[in-house]
Design a protein around this motif. Sequence first.
Motif, short mmCIF file in Angstrom:
data_model
loop_
_atom_site.label_atom_id
_atom_site.label_comp_id
_atom_site.label_asym_id
_atom_site.label_seq_id
_atom_site.Cartn_x
_atom_site.Cartn_y
_atom_site.Cartn_z
N ASN A 67 7.56 30.94 35.07
CA ASN A 67 6.14 30.96 35.43
C ASN A 67 5.96 31.77 36.73
O ASN A 67 6.93 32.24 37.29
CB ASN A 67 5.67 29.51 35.60
N VAL A 68 4.71 31.92 37.15
CA VAL A 68 4.45 32.72 38.36
C VAL A 68 4.07 31.83 39.54
O VAL A 68 3.61 30.70 39.36
CB VAL A 68 3.30 33.74 38.15
N ASP A 69 4.27 32.39 40.75
CA ASP A 69 3.80 31.75 42.00
C ASP A 69 4.31 30.32 42.15
O ASP A 69 3.56 29.43 42.55
CB ASP A 69 2.27 31.77 42.07
N ILE A 70 5.55 30.09 41.79
CA ILE A 70 6.12 28.76 41.95
C ILE A 70 6.35 28.48 43.43
O ILE A 70 6.04 27.41 43.94
CB ILE A 70 7.45 28.64 41.16
N GLU B 2 8.31 34.55 40.24
CA GLU B 2 8.32 33.09 40.47
C GLU B 2 8.20 32.81 41.97
O GLU B 2 7.76 31.76 42.39
CB GLU B 2 9.60 32.46 39.90
N ILE B 3 8.65 33.77 42.76
CA ILE B 3 8.54 33.68 44.21
C ILE B 3 7.63 34.81 44.66
O ILE B 3 7.72 35.92 44.15
CB ILE B 3 9.93 33.85 44.87
N GLN B 4 6.77 34.54 45.63
CA GLN B 4 5.84 35.59 46.09
C GLN B 4 6.57 36.56 47.02
O GLN B 4 6.39 36.53 48.24
CB GLN B 4 4.64 34.97 46.77
N VAL B 5 7.39 37.42 46.41
CA VAL B 5 8.21 38.34 47.19
C VAL B 5 7.36 39.47 47.77
O VAL B 5 7.41 39.74 48.97
CB VAL B 5 9.35 38.94 46.33
#
Lengths: 419, 75
Positions: A321-324, A348-351
């Motif tokens: 999923n996104v923005d975990i 998944e991480i807001q890199v």
Amino acid sequence: MPTTTRTETKQDYKVADINLADWGRKEISIAEQEMPGLMAIREKYAPGKPLQGARVTGSLHMTIQTAVLIETLVALGADVRWASCNIFSTQDHAAAAIAKAGVPVFAWKGESLAEYWWCTNRAISFPDGKGPQLVVDDGGDVTLLIHKGYQLEEGNDWAKSPSQSKEEQCIKDLLLAVQGENPFRWHELVNEWRGVSEETTTGVHRLYKMQQQNQLLVPAINVNDSVTKSKFDNLYGCRHSLVDGLNRALDVMIGGKVAVICGYGDVGKGCAQSLRGQGARVVITEIDPINALQAAMEGYQVTTLEDTLGWGDIYVTTTGNVDIITVAHMERMKNQAIVCNIGHFDNEIQVDPLNDRGGHQAHQHQAAGRQVHVPRRPRDFHARGGPSRKSGLRHRPSELRDVEFILQSGPRAARSLAE
Amino acid sequence: MSNSFSNQVLAQLDLWRNKDTYKVGVYVLSKQLDEEVARLHLQKIGVKLTKLTEKQAEYLGVPVEGPYKSEHYRY
């Protein structure tokens, strides 16, 4: 008048260093012993050449294990071209060995996003303007590219719309460039495209979504949901590779640390076992009550990510999923927290937002794809405080996913993150 | 990865062999093939498999050679 003839033998591959081929070949021969399924298939089917005449493009981590897959397809008669499905996951010696064996491969460790999509496009560009008839996909990037290209030719204006990410822009730039060269490229390709087999959860998710929206253009086989895939590589592969990836990149003591695993699916279960085996105190976050109950019955604490901020030491996202893990989460983590993703995509991480934000000192590590059985000091990674770097860690024998690290380093980092 | 990639090759074979009859859609490989992939790996790691007797197979209502589980079995 003498005629000058320029003989250019245009090499049909791009790898980091072709001189690594012999090393790669040695490791491929070791991997063959570790991959009895593929070798049995080779033995059974190679004499009949059942894939004779089939043009096959693969987009799948260009590793030693994948080399055994490629050479199995070739042994069965296929005409194969290959790219990696992650900018950091290529093992350069594997790519070199495959190139030297005569298979056009376009992959090296540390591609830029633009280079990545260039490689993907080269892998689907067979001689005489042909495209693949079959695709081996991992994450669905080739499938996505072909579908988006086809839709563009049908008048869809997605490629001209504003992009949500840098990668999305790279895809659009490529599609528009291809359209400039041949406005019918994708229709010609789809005309002969006969199917795709998809490796991973994320790619399968994309396929079902396309099917629901009536956009899918070819038959697709969901390899991920073979029991012998998801209940093995996702679980035991990640159990094997997570600790290995952490140790190669960072080499910090895992025992005693609080490890937070986001998601308790097959991958999350493997990661939890992996870290518990090292003596970490494992905490799980889940959205699904069934998986949450499974985790609790297995003896793990289950709570929200927000509850762990300030005392979690190691964070692993496994969700698809996104923005975990958001920038706001990272601002509240303890100093030197380690954040990594074992899912297919790094969103998944807001890199990107973390890097765009600036002023922080998040170090991201790129670990070299060393082989497990070669005992070397794990000091061959580079800490970078600048542009986003991800580490794609691959090795033998069973499975590995790309693991990405962000390490908040030093008290100044914690301060600047909070500022 | 041998499990994954064995499935990949079998999928490619299936798509190519049946390229004229496959309809657009998303499919999974059959349970027979799934069991076959697992079977191919047993010898390497020294696993000895028990064989069902005819009576046992009949009692369970499965073929002696498999597949052994129903589609909804979750492993």
